[in-house]
Design an enzyme around this catalytic site. Structure first.
Site: not given
Length: 225
Positions: A32, A60, A62, A65, A116, A206
């Protein structure tokens, strides 16, 4: 999906990203790359990281518009051959339909429901009084009606939505191995819990990329599933 773990590469450094991907590639199911990296390096940077890799790309960004603008962006990104691309469900039905129509058939378009990093208090501040679960279900039904391939949601919402959308693709961030620092995530589960709830793609950053040995961390997560 044989290995549902997609490693989230959030560094803006091309060389560092390439090294991380090379290290973990045998132990993950995909890569990703998101907004931070894309803003720093654009499509050329994405291509440089993915060059020569057999892993699928999850782009990714997102997108959110007006329908014409999002459709144009999705069309422009087709050359990168993303396996998955994200838009925001809050963009509305016309935007969602336009995004799906603009994407290649081989690209699965999924829509973000509730980030999240947000909890009930954050949503109340934004005018959503009934919490993350209700909002995620509401937006997921909109996304399904618009003909998209799936959604992005926290692991806490997967089971309820999957009960109403059995064949949807559920991309799940907020996944942390037991004992990991949750960072800025507020609605989390372990990888095995999220998979059991119905997740199709586990987005993990992470806990892998910040580990002393990213390859070992990725291998350990994969082995736990």
């Amino acid at each position: 999906m044989a290995n549902p773990v997609f490693v989230a590469i959030d560094t803006p450094d091309v060389a560092a990203a390439r090294a991380l991907v090379a290290a973990v590639a045998p132990h993950v199911g995909g890569v990703k790359l998101g907004l931070e990296f894309f803003c720093a390096h654009g499509p050329a940077g994405i291509a440089a990281v993915m060059q020569g890799l057999a892993l699928p790309l999850f782009l990714d960004l997102k997108l959110h518009d007006i329908p014409n603008t999002v459709a144009g962006a999705v069309h422009s990104l087709a050359a990168l051959a993303p396996a998955i691309i994200t838009v925001h469900a809050a963009g509305g039905r016309a935007m969602l339909v336009a995004a799906r129509a603009a994407a290649p058939a081989s690209t699965r378009v999924v829509a973000v429901t509730v980030l999240t990093s947000l909890d009930a208090a954050d949503l109340l501040d934004a005018g959503v009084p009934d919490g993350a679960a209700a909002q995620a279900v509401r937006l997921a039904l909109l996304v399904r009606a618009a003909g998209l391939d799936g959604i992005v949601c926290s692991p806490h919402e997967v089971a309820a939505i999957k009960a109403q959308w059995a064949d949807g693709l559920f991309v799940v961030p907020g996944v942390r191995p037991a004992g990991s620092d949750v960072g800025d995530q507020k609605r989390v589960m372990t990888p095995s819990q999220a998979l059991a709830a119905g997740a199709g793609v586990l987005v993990i950053g992470r806990p892998i990329t910040s580990a002393p040995d990213p390859a070992a961390a990725a291998a350990q997560i994969a082995a736990s599933l």
